[in-house]
Design an enzyme around this catalytic site. Structure first.
Site, mmCIF file in Angstrom:
data_model
loop_
_atom_site.group_PDB
_atom_site.id
_atom_site.type_symbol
_atom_site.label_atom_id
_atom_site.label_comp_id
_atom_site.label_asym_id
_atom_site.label_seq_id
_atom_site.Cartn_x
_atom_site.Cartn_y
_atom_site.Cartn_z
ATOM 1 N N CYS A 96 4.224 1.874 -3.523
ATOM 2 C CA CYS A 96 2.918 2.095 -2.899
ATOM 3 C C CYS A 96 2.337 0.746 -2.479
ATOM 4 O O CYS A 96 2.444 -0.244 -3.193
ATOM 5 C CB CYS A 96 1.976 2.859 -3.814
ATOM 6 N N GLU A 97 1.742 0.748 -1.303
ATOM 7 C CA GLU A 97 1.273 -0.519 -0.758
ATOM 8 C C GLU A 97 -0.029 -0.985 -1.407
ATOM 9 O O GLU A 97 -0.426 -2.122 -1.226
ATOM 10 C CB GLU A 97 1.120 -0.433 0.762
ATOM 11 N N GLN A 137 2.358 7.564 0.947
ATOM 12 C CA GLN A 137 3.204 8.756 1.090
ATOM 13 C C GLN A 137 2.943 9.502 2.410
ATOM 14 O O GLN A 137 3.871 9.981 3.059
ATOM 15 C CB GLN A 137 2.957 9.684 -0.108
HETATM 16 ZN ZN LIG Z 1 -0.897 2.880 -5.665
#
Ligand SMILES: [Zn+2]
Length: 212
Positions: A96-97, A137
């Site tokens: 996750c960025e 996502q």
């Molecule tokens: Zn995250």
């Protein structure tokens, strides 16, 4: 005597060079991080951590530098088949960025060809090309769908991603949000309720709950 470092990966020097990541810069950042949290980066267990982490990221973030044309490598075939092609339960791991923590799960891909199909083994490669980046996502889901739409010009394409996010689970702030399902639909899957339903029924049939 030169100390052997066990990197515990299978990356060749060539691969490390080709994926376009500045390994030295990552190494230095990890060294700074270790110092910043009050660790002793020279102690036995941490001595090679910056190097290891740099190698790890060059693998986990290799998706930025994939050349789609090389990856597809001619695996496109003209065919008169106009039923739904479905590939379900493609395993993926991404980062996750927002926190650079893993999120992982499964991708289900379906399309209805319009004269062109792609070799089935390429679909997980396409998923990896987008998963191996800093991601959210929702965007990853859309990128996979858009890529297939642009590549195959099919009658429709649908992508559903089910994932669990360690940044929610580990930090214990929004545990109920740890599991997430996202979808992207184009063409027939968007326009036609029955088509969309057929796809959704298919992927839920015999589905096992996500586990980590
Ligand atoms: Zn995250």
């Amino acid at each position: 005597m030169k100390e052997m470092i066990d990197f515990d990966d299978e990356l060749s020097e060539k691969q490390l060079e080709q994926n376009g990541i500045e390994n030295d810069m990552v190494e230095d950042s990890i060294l700074q991080l270790l110092k910043a949290v009050g660790e002793d980066p020279t102690r036995e267990g941490l001595k090679f951590t910056p190097k290891r982490v740099a190698r790890m990221y060059s693998e986990l973030l290799s998706g930025y530098h994939v050349d789609p044309e090389v990856m597809i490598n001619g695996a496109l075939f003209n065919i008169t088949y106009d039923e739904m092609v479905l590939v379900r339960d493609i395993e993926f791991y991404s980062l996750c960025e927002h926190h650079i923590l893993p999120f992982m799960g499964r991708v289900h891909v379906a399309y209805i060809p319009d004269g062109k199909v792609i070799g089935l083994s390429k679909i997980p490669r396409i998923v990896d090309m987008y998963a191996r980046r800093l991601q959210v996502q929702e965007r990853m889901t859309r990128q996979i769908a858009d890529f297939l739409r642009d590549l195959l010009k099919p009658q429709g394409v649908a992508v559903v991603v089910e994932a669990v996010h360690l940044c929610s689970m580990m930090r214990g702030v929004r545990k109920h949000d740890a599991r997430m399902t996202t979808s992207a639909m184009h063409g027939a899957f968007r326009a036609n309720l029955a088509t969309r339903q057929e796809f959704l029924d298919n992927i839920s049939r015999g589905a096992t709950p996500l586990q980590i």
